[in-house]
Scaffold this active site. Structure first.
Site, short mmCIF file in Angstrom:
data_model
loop_
_atom_site.label_atom_id
_atom_site.label_comp_id
_atom_site.label_asym_id
_atom_site.label_seq_id
_atom_site.Cartn_x
_atom_site.Cartn_y
_atom_site.Cartn_z
NE ARG A 5 9.31 44.31 -12.15
CZ ARG A 5 10.36 44.97 -12.28
NH1 ARG A 5 10.38 46.32 -12.14
NH2 ARG A 5 11.41 44.41 -12.91
CB VAL A 6 7.82 38.04 -9.96
CG1 VAL A 6 7.26 36.71 -10.09
CG2 VAL A 6 7.62 38.58 -11.36
CB ALA B 252 5.87 36.25 -19.59
CG HIS C 56 11.22 30.79 -20.41
ND1 HIS C 56 12.28 31.23 -20.41
CD2 HIS C 56 10.50 31.93 -19.75
CE1 HIS C 56 12.45 32.40 -20.06
NE2 HIS C 56 11.26 33.08 -19.45
CG ASP D 68 15.29 41.05 -2.53
OD1 ASP D 68 16.45 41.90 -2.67
OD2 ASP D 68 14.55 41.23 -3.25
CD GLU E 35 14.95 28.93 -20.73
OE1 GLU E 35 14.21 29.72 -21.68
OE2 GLU E 35 14.95 29.04 -19.42
CB ALA F 211 13.55 33.52 -11.09
CG ASP G 99 8.54 28.66 -16.49
OD1 ASP G 99 7.83 27.90 -17.66
OD2 ASP G 99 8.56 29.85 -16.83
P1 NAD Z 1 12.71 42.36 -9.96
O1 NAD Z 1 14.03 43.06 -10.70
O2 NAD Z 1 11.44 43.44 -9.90
O3 NAD Z 1 13.07 41.54 -8.77
C1 NAD Z 1 14.33 40.79 -8.61
C2 NAD Z 1 14.51 40.86 -6.89
O4 NAD Z 1 15.52 40.06 -7.00
C3 NAD Z 1 14.90 42.21 -6.55
O5 NAD Z 1 14.13 42.55 -5.50
C4 NAD Z 1 16.48 42.01 -6.13
O6 NAD Z 1 16.71 42.81 -4.96
C5 NAD Z 1 16.40 40.65 -5.94
N1 NAD Z 1 17.74 40.31 -5.71
C6 NAD Z 1 18.79 40.44 -6.66
N2 NAD Z 1 20.09 39.58 -6.30
C7 NAD Z 1 19.67 39.05 -5.19
C8 NAD Z 1 20.36 38.02 -4.34
N3 NAD Z 1 21.47 37.77 -4.74
N4 NAD Z 1 19.50 37.50 -3.71
C9 NAD Z 1 18.17 37.66 -3.37
N5 NAD Z 1 17.65 38.53 -4.13
C10 NAD Z 1 18.13 39.15 -5.02
O7 NAD Z 1 12.54 41.41 -10.93
P2 NAD Z 1 11.13 40.39 -11.31
O8 NAD Z 1 10.09 41.33 -12.59
O9 NAD Z 1 10.21 40.22 -10.08
O10 NAD Z 1 11.36 39.14 -12.09
C11 NAD Z 1 12.05 38.25 -11.35
C12 NAD Z 1 12.76 37.16 -11.97
O11 NAD Z 1 11.67 36.59 -12.83
C13 NAD Z 1 13.74 37.90 -13.00
O12 NAD Z 1 14.75 36.90 -13.26
C14 NAD Z 1 12.76 37.68 -14.27
O13 NAD Z 1 13.66 37.56 -15.73
C15 NAD Z 1 12.05 36.57 -14.15
N6 NAD Z 1 10.84 36.22 -15.01
C16 NAD Z 1 10.46 35.17 -15.52
C17 NAD Z 1 9.45 35.19 -16.20
C18 NAD Z 1 9.15 33.76 -16.93
O14 NAD Z 1 8.55 33.68 -17.72
N7 NAD Z 1 9.44 32.73 -16.04
C19 NAD Z 1 8.34 36.02 -16.13
C20 NAD Z 1 8.78 37.11 -15.66
C21 NAD Z 1 9.79 37.56 -14.93
C1 MLT Z 2 10.84 37.55 -18.80
O1 MLT Z 2 11.93 37.86 -18.21
O2 MLT Z 2 10.02 38.56 -18.87
C2 MLT Z 2 10.39 36.27 -18.79
O3 MLT Z 2 11.21 35.35 -18.78
C3 MLT Z 2 9.37 36.04 -20.11
C4 MLT Z 2 9.92 36.16 -21.38
O4 MLT Z 2 10.93 35.77 -21.68
O5 MLT Z 2 9.24 36.53 -22.26
#
Ligand code: NAD
Ligand code: MLT
Length: 527
Positions: free
Chosen positions: A149-150, A282, A279, A169, A259, A229, A254
């Site tokens: 998604r992200v 979000a 962090h 991916d 943490e 991530a 981030d």
């Molecule tokens: P998601 O599950 O939609 O996407 C993750 C992607 O990573 C998937 O498409 C998956 O196929 C891929 N993936 C898994 N293993 C892999 C590998 N070995 N090599 C390459 N690709 C691989 O998740 P998302 O919602 O897009 O979130 C992505 C990341 O961002 C997560 O770790 C989530 O926790 C983090 N996140 C962080 C924040 C923040 O506050 N910094 C906010 C939202 C999400």
């Molecule tokens: C998440 O995985 O959704 C983010 O890291 C955001 C949070 O921790 O709230």
């Protein structure tokens, strides 16, 4: 029903739960021991990334049904321990995707133009125009690792700046990547071609230290790294070394291995070519309202017996689909229970064959229901759709799912073959109309039995008088027969008789029935 919230979440979450009559305690910043001491009072726990939901906490959580994560990553939760205990773990994917993608883009631009460093310098009274010379992102290659998604939202935005997009991916198709303008390449090419690398994978054993010393050595000199991530995907020590050597021109972080970051990470964070946020990916009003409301509704649904959505340890079922498959889930559980109550010997293998209309729906929850029925009486733990498949694996029971074609006699048919050290039994069931379950076959005998309440199931020889004698024995004991059905392999051959009775059959009555001539075996079951 009491819910404990242990990380700061939007007030909307609390309001929504209370409106549905659920009691809520909000206790943030609890030390691990205190959480362990109080968790046994709660049916649900809601967290963000701050609370560590360890195996010890889960072990102490006697009543816990669900852990809701207001956010995406569940790496702060011991999902395996929860699964083993039959606790659903659910997250709220999507609610903070845009915020995380916008934060990533902010970091990409801020890193390229030294915005934080220049801000700080000006605030300290300097006018350093030369030091903070930046670079354009236009025309540069962005390597995106993780196109979920992200990652895909980042791609859409970076593409609009004129960046060339490549991605890695292993779980996404070329088509899905090209829709957001990304060319899929292998990891080597990401490292050798990218001017910027941005990470968007979860933290798993595969992605831990994906950015390591060896990988950084394969990168273009002057590469910039962005991690919004999960900490741990980047080896912080290796990154610091590569920044010092000049291989990496800068990094925007981030998320961190610890943490809040440990003292050992501070040299990296304080480096002049590193920009960092605590962090915050979000942390927007919109994302926090989204995830808070989403997690509240999902948790309330579980507690009030509704559909389970976004469970990470259970196949997610759309509420409309759930309504349709509910009759199959119930039938499947009864078939599993019937098999295990009739079964003898050590269970080795279970095969579940699906035919007809049932194939219009996801079958894995139905298979889990069969397993739930089989294992329900076998453990002190609560067995549910979450931990039943896990239990089968843990116990070395092979589970096969077979999807066959139509059946000429039934519009839908589920057949469960139960193989033990003593032989195998085949039972088929169907749903008549919308929600009328029937058992229609046991081995080679066909009939139409209601799988409900107290039952007597007998194997007998197909000769006159057997059914009459069973009826007389039950009548003498004042046990009312509600329904009776039977089927036979062939005239004079083996037969199966099933009775629904209005009260449980005592041991001595069962013994009397088993002792009758032409009765091969008899068992009472409760469904
Ligand atoms: P998601 O599950 O939609 O996407 C993750 C992607 O990573 C998937 O498409 C998956 O196929 C891929 N993936 C898994 N293993 C892999 C590998 N070995 N090599 C390459 N690709 C691989 O998740 P998302 O919602 O897009 O979130 C992505 C990341 O961002 C997560 O770790 C989530 O926790 C983090 N996140 C962080 C924040 C923040 O506050 N910094 C906010 C939202 C999400
Ligand atoms: C998440 O995985 O959704 C983010 O890291 C955001 C949070 O921790 O709230």
């Amino acid at each position: 029903m009491k819910v404990l919230i242990t990380d700061p979440v939007d007030q909307g979450c609390i309001d929504m739960l209370q409106k549905q009559g659920i009691l809520v305690d909000m206790k943030t910043g609890l030390p691990a021991d205190e959480l362990k001491d109080i968790i046994s009072d709660y049916s649900a726990l809601i967290v963000r990334s701050g609370t560590k939901v360890t195996a010890e906490v889960i072990e102490a959580a006697a009543k816990l049904k669900v852990i809701g994560r207001a956010g995406t990553g569940v790496d702060n939760i011991d999902v395996d321990a929860a699964t083993r205990r039959g606790i659903i773990v659910m997250n709220t994917p999507g609610g903070n995707t845009i915020s995380a993608a916008e934060h990533t883009i902010s970091m990409l631009l801020a890193l390229s133009r030294n915005i934080p460093q220049a801000t700080q310098s000006l605030k300290e009274g300097r006018w350093d125009r030369k030091i903070y010379m930046g670079v354009e992102v236009y025309g540069k290659t962005l390597g995106i690792i993780g196109l979920g998604r992200v990652g895909r939202e980042v791609a859409l935005r970076a593409g609009s700046f004129g960046m060339k997009l490549i991605g890695y991916d292993p779980f996404i198709s070329d088509d899905a990547a090209s829709k957001v303008g990304v060319k899929l390449v292998d990891l080597d090419e990401i490292f050798s071609e990218s001017d910027y690398i941005t990470l968007h994978t979860p933290l798993t054993s595969e992605t831990k230290h994906l950015i390591s010393e060896a990988q950084l050595e394969r990168c273009k000199t002057g590469v910039r790294i962005i991690n919004c991530a999960r900490g741990g995907v980047v080896d912080e020590k290796a990154l610091l070394k590569a920044i010092k050597s000049g291989r990496v021109a800068g990094a925007a972080l981030d998320v961190y291995e610890d943490e809040p970051p440990s003292a050992g990470s501070m040299e990296l964070l304080k480096h002049e070519r590193v920009i960092c946020t605590p962090h915050l990916g979000a942390s927007t009003r919109e994302a926090q309202v989204n995830v808070a409301l989403q997690v509240a509704q999902q948790v309330a649904d579980v507690l009030t017996g509704g559909a389970v959505r976004n469970a990470v340890n259970l196949p997610s079922i759309d509420p409309k689909v759930y309504q349709r498959i509910e009759p199959y889930l119930n039938l499947a559980e009864k078939m599993g229970s019937l098999q295990s109550q009739l079964g003898e010997g050590h269970l080795r293998e279970v095969s579940i064959e699906y035919r007809g209309d049932v194939l219009n729906y996801p079958t894995s929850p139905i298979t889990s229901s069969v397993l739930k029925g089989i294992f329900a009486g076998s453990s002190e733990r609560t067995i549910n759709l979450v931990n039943a498949p896990f239990l089968a694996r843990e116990r070395g029971v092979k589970v096969n799912e077979i999807k066959s074609s139509e059946h000429e006699d039934f519009s839908n048919l589920i057949t469960v073959t139960y193989c033990t050290s003593k032989g195998k039994r085949i039972i088929s069931g169907t749903i008549f109309g919308k929600n009328d379950p029937r058992i229609v076959r046991m081995d080679e005998c066909h009939f139409d039995a209601y799988p409900e309440g107290d039952m007597l199931v007998c194997g007998n020889v197909d000769v006159p008088g057997v059914i009459g004698r069973i009826g007389t024995i039950l009548g003498d004991e004042n046990i009312n027969i509600a329904r009776m059905t039977w089927g036979r392999e062939k005239s004079g051959g083996r037969a199966v008789t099933l009775l629904n009775v209005d009260s449980p059959i005592p041991d001595q009555v069962l013994e009397k029935i088993v002792a009758q001539k032409h009765i091969l075996w008899a068992k009472r079951v409760r469904l």
